[in-house]
Design a protein around this motif. Structure first.
Motif, short mmCIF file in Angstrom:
data_model
loop_
_atom_site.label_atom_id
_atom_site.label_comp_id
_atom_site.label_asym_id
_atom_site.label_seq_id
_atom_site.Cartn_x
_atom_site.Cartn_y
_atom_site.Cartn_z
N ASP A 141 44.24 -108.08 67.97
CA ASP A 141 43.52 -108.11 69.23
C ASP A 141 42.62 -106.89 69.35
N TYR A 142 43.16 -105.75 68.97
CA TYR A 142 42.38 -104.50 69.00
C TYR A 142 41.31 -104.50 67.91
N SER A 144 39.83 -106.87 66.32
CA SER A 144 38.75 -107.86 66.44
C SER A 144 37.56 -107.31 67.21
N ARG A 145 37.80 -106.27 68.00
CA ARG A 145 36.70 -105.67 68.76
C ARG A 145 36.00 -104.56 67.98
N THR A 146 36.58 -104.14 66.87
CA THR A 146 36.00 -103.02 66.11
C THR A 146 35.45 -103.44 64.75
N ASP A 148 33.29 -106.59 62.45
CA ASP A 148 32.40 -107.75 62.57
C ASP A 148 33.14 -109.05 62.27
N ARG A 292 42.98 -117.80 67.52
CA ARG A 292 42.51 -117.22 68.79
C ARG A 292 43.48 -116.13 69.24
N GLY A 297 39.35 -112.68 71.15
CA GLY A 297 38.76 -112.56 69.82
C GLY A 297 39.17 -113.70 68.90
N VAL A 299 39.75 -114.94 64.69
CA VAL A 299 39.98 -114.53 63.30
C VAL A 299 39.93 -115.78 62.42
N ASP A 340 30.57 -116.13 64.36
CA ASP A 340 31.13 -116.82 65.52
C ASP A 340 32.00 -118.00 65.09
N GLU A 341 32.52 -118.72 66.06
CA GLU A 341 33.43 -119.83 65.76
C GLU A 341 32.77 -120.91 64.91
#
Length: 421
Positions: A141-142, A144-146, A148, A292, A297, A299, A340-341
């Protein structure tokens, strides 16, 4: 420079990490074990990688053990026949079918303890960021924000639960085989064509399969004895066996009963090391590729996370290699656009174009073979081109679509080969 996180240091995760690293990406690799822990631990799998998968390793200059590993030039198939002689109690002493098909390009097997440890060290030496830490969903979760893009290639544990089972592509909800592996030294040569190395596939109808494959491990050349037993059947006896010597004794006891021709060359074997055995089972499953995270985020699942086939067709490491190569191409071709998805789904769909044939063939081989398949296997004894084509299907399972599943196509194919013989 795009930042990529790969979670899981198996065949596919490491291949992706090394491949993207070579393309100039900033790659972080997370593993729950160090290279030394992997190297000194228990065997992780069986593996026999065929030409296409080996070529993917060569393409990223990671084929470090090619000169040392045995060159596997054939695939042999035997089908055990029940003893019909009066008063006999020896079980399955005969081979109703027996042949060896030649491969167009050689295959190889390298103990994944050797390969994964070596690849991890190479990744770090080449400047990659290696993080030794088990990853939980909250960690991703963390991350995924840091990053690409986050790729999940850890095929077991909590992370897999993020990926929804694809019921339409997963006909089985329970394990179809009980698996038991032993890495050994001292196996005698095959009685047929001992001049070249081959994988042996022994089928015991209604009971299970034994695969014998030459391999390279940290103690040099070895062989893998790999039982696949129908759950609840006579081969399903390895659960709870913790002692490696007991595991080997059971392996040999079953060999003597069901495959005496293999037992005859195994009377002097010993385990390669105390970590040379493995037992377990899992349900073959295809999963949706996008995971999800609680924070929103996304993956992308890799290899066994999204397509886990039973090892009855020896495709696990091959599929992992092909998945890695496909994903690398999809990532590089995407340039600097967001992952993206829609892109994640398209990357998986591209891989599924080849993976679907592996899944179809593997699931077919888990059931009782229909008559036309027995006809094909039987013809391999008489017609070398049939044996060779079946053997090369291990490298390209898509070819089975042309002659293996449909009785009419099978008959027409066998007729054409016989006419040309």
């Amino acid at each position: 420079m795009r930042k990529i996180l790969v979670v899981g240091a198996g065949q596919s995760g490491l291949q992706i990490a090394l491949g993207l690293q070579a393309q100039g990406y900033e790659v972080t690799l997370m593993s729950n074990r160090t290279a030394d822990e992997i190297r000194s631990g228990r065997v992780m799998s069986t593996q026999c990688m065929f030409h296409t998968a080996l070529q993917h390793e060569r393409d990223i200059q990671a084929n470090f053990w090619e000169a040392q590993a045995p060159r596997i030039e054939g695939v042999g198939v035997s089908v055990a026949g029940p003893d019909s002689s009066p008063g006999s109690s020896s079980g399955y002493p005969t081979r109703a079918i027996d042949w060896v098909g030649k491969l167009d390009g050689y295959a190889q097997s390298v103990d994944q303890r050797v390969k994964m440890a070596g690849w991890m060290e190479t990744f770090a030496q080449r400047g990659g960021q290696l993080v030794i830490h088990g990853a939980a969903v909250s960690d991703l979760d963390y991350f995924s924000r840091t990053y690409d893009l986050v790729l999940v290639s850890a095929g077991k544990g909590e992370l897999v639960s993020m990926f929804e089972r694809d019921a339409a592509r997963s006909p089985y909800s329970e394990p179809q085989r009980a698996l038991a592996v032993a890495y050994v030294h001292g196996l005698g040569p095959r009685p047929e064509h001992p001049e070249f190395d081959a994988v042996r596939c022994n089928l015991v109808p209604g009971v299970g399969e034994l695969f014998v494959m030459p391999t390279f491990t940290h103690t040099g050349r070895a062989d893998i004895l790999f039982w696949e037993g129908v759950p609840g059947g006579p081969l399903d006896v390895f659960q709870g066996v913790k002692d490696p010597s007991e595991h080997l004794a059971l392996t040999l006891e079953l060999l003597e009963k069901y495959l005496p021709w293999e037992y005859a060359r195994a009377t002097k074997v010993e385990l390669t090391d105390a970590g040379g055995t493995l037992a377990g089972r899992y349900a073959p499953t295809v999963r949706k590729p996008v995971g999800r995270l609680p924070g929103g985020g996304l993956v992308l699942g890799v290899a066994d996370v999204v397509v886990a086939n039973d090892p009855v067709t020896g495709q696990g490491s091959n599929s992992a290699s092909k998945c890695a190569a496909s994903y690398i191409s999809s990532i590089v071709e995407h340039g600097d656009k967001p992952f993206d998805e829609a892109w994640m789904q398209s990357a998986f769909d591209r891989y599924w174009d080849t993976a679907q044939w592996v899944t179809k063939w593997t699931n077919a081989m888990l059931g009782a073979p229909p008559q036309h398949v027995l006809d094909i296997l039987g013809a391999g004894s008489r017609l070398q081109p049939v044996a060779d084509r079946f053997a090369n299907g291990f490298n390209d399972p898509a070819d089975f679509e042309h002659f293996f599943y449909d009785p009419e196509k099978a008959a027409a194919y066998l007729e054409s080969v016989a006419a040309g013989a």
